[in-house]
Design a protein around this motif. Structure first.
Motif: not given
Length: 294
Positions: A118, A223, A251, A254, A263-264, A266-267
């Motif tokens: 991430g 996470d 979060y 994710s 997902r990356s 979203l980080f």
């Protein structure tokens, strides 16, 4: 057989290693210049003694948080956002790395450090060191300077930031740097010295206005770091008691998808959100130099 010695002060640990009372030492930053050349190679004296070194950048972060439950540092009004972000922009991270940590650390741009799933090596924080802009921000939101040079709240009430700290020599160095940095923007600081156990207990109860902590990866996934800012984790790992609906929505989404570009992304959204909100003053990942006698 392994024996552990609990030695709180860096100076005492260093002397014990020099006298071969310890076989293994995580080198305190203050003594780095006595061990390494400027190119990071061991100085000849240590090589002659057969001392070995293991070096790595830890998958960790250090940060100072603001308590979102505190009436002075908390809240999402524009003047509160301005106060937190001004303090973040005024803190001299370069001096922390050069002077206090003796270059035994690297700047981190996002809550997920290098080596952890991430992490984006191209990401750059919006909260860069800029005391001039920090002063303008406070001026704009009516944090006026008094005759003593320190600012008041927009309503004219006193403004004092209380920072919870340890009592070791390096803690005093960090306190001095915080005070020096905040004096530049007219923010008065006071330091509450307490044991780590007491600080941790108070943090879990959302009782500290601001304090510094660190987090090392329990498992190498983003996470593990983003959960430190997740609202429902207050009282557990979310020491700043930060609760943002936008962050929490990113979060939660994710956690429902596997490692992927989505997902990356979203980080990165979470990172931008915590920056805009001024949740943390994000600092460094520490370089670990472990010395071993032969």
């Amino acid at each position: 057989r392994v024996e552990f010695s609990i030695i709180e002060e860096d100076q005492s640990r260093w002397l014990a290693f020099n006298q071969k009372e310890l076989d293994f030492l995580n080198l305190p930053a203050a003594f780095r210049p006595q061990v390494f050349e400027t190119d990071k190679s061991l100085k000849p004296g240590w090589e002659e003694k057969g001392v070995l070194v293991y070096r790595a950048i830890d998958p960790d972060i250090t940060y100072s948080y603001f308590n979102f439950k505190d009436p002075l540092t908390g809240g999402f009004s524009r003047e509160k956002l301005a106060l937190r972000r001004a303090m973040i922009m005024a803190y001299n991270l370069d001096e922390e790395i050069r002077v206090i940590r003796k270059n035994q650390a690297v700047l981190v741009e996002m809550p997920i450090p290098a080596g952890v799933v991430g992490h984006d090596p191209g990401y750059r924080s919006t909260n860069k060191y800029n005391p001039e802009l920090a002063n303008k921000l406070l001026d704009y939101f009516n944090y006026k300077r008094g005759k003593d040079g320190y600012r008041t709240l927009p309503d004219g009430k006193p403004l004092t930031i209380k920072y919870a700290s340890g009592s070791a020599a390096i803690d005093r160095e960090f306190n001095e740097l915080w005070k020096k940095s905040m004096d530049v923007i007219g923010i008065r600081m006071e330091f509450q010295v307490m044991t780590f156990a007491d600080r941790l207990k108070a943090a879990k109860a959302c009782q500290l206005m601001t304090a510094g902590f660190a987090w090392s990866a329990d498992y190498p996934d983003g996470d593990n770091f983003m959960q430190l800012l997740y609202g429902p984790n207050q009282g557990q790992s979310n020491n700043g008691c930060y609760e943002s609906k936008a962050f929490d929505a990113f979060y939660e989404k994710s956690t429902q998808i596997p490692d992927s570009p989505e997902r990356s992304r979203l980080f990165l959204e979470m990172t931008r959100q915590m920056e805009v909100d001024g949740a943390w003053s994000l600092h460094v990942s520490r370089e670990r130099n472990q010395l071993l006698w032969p």
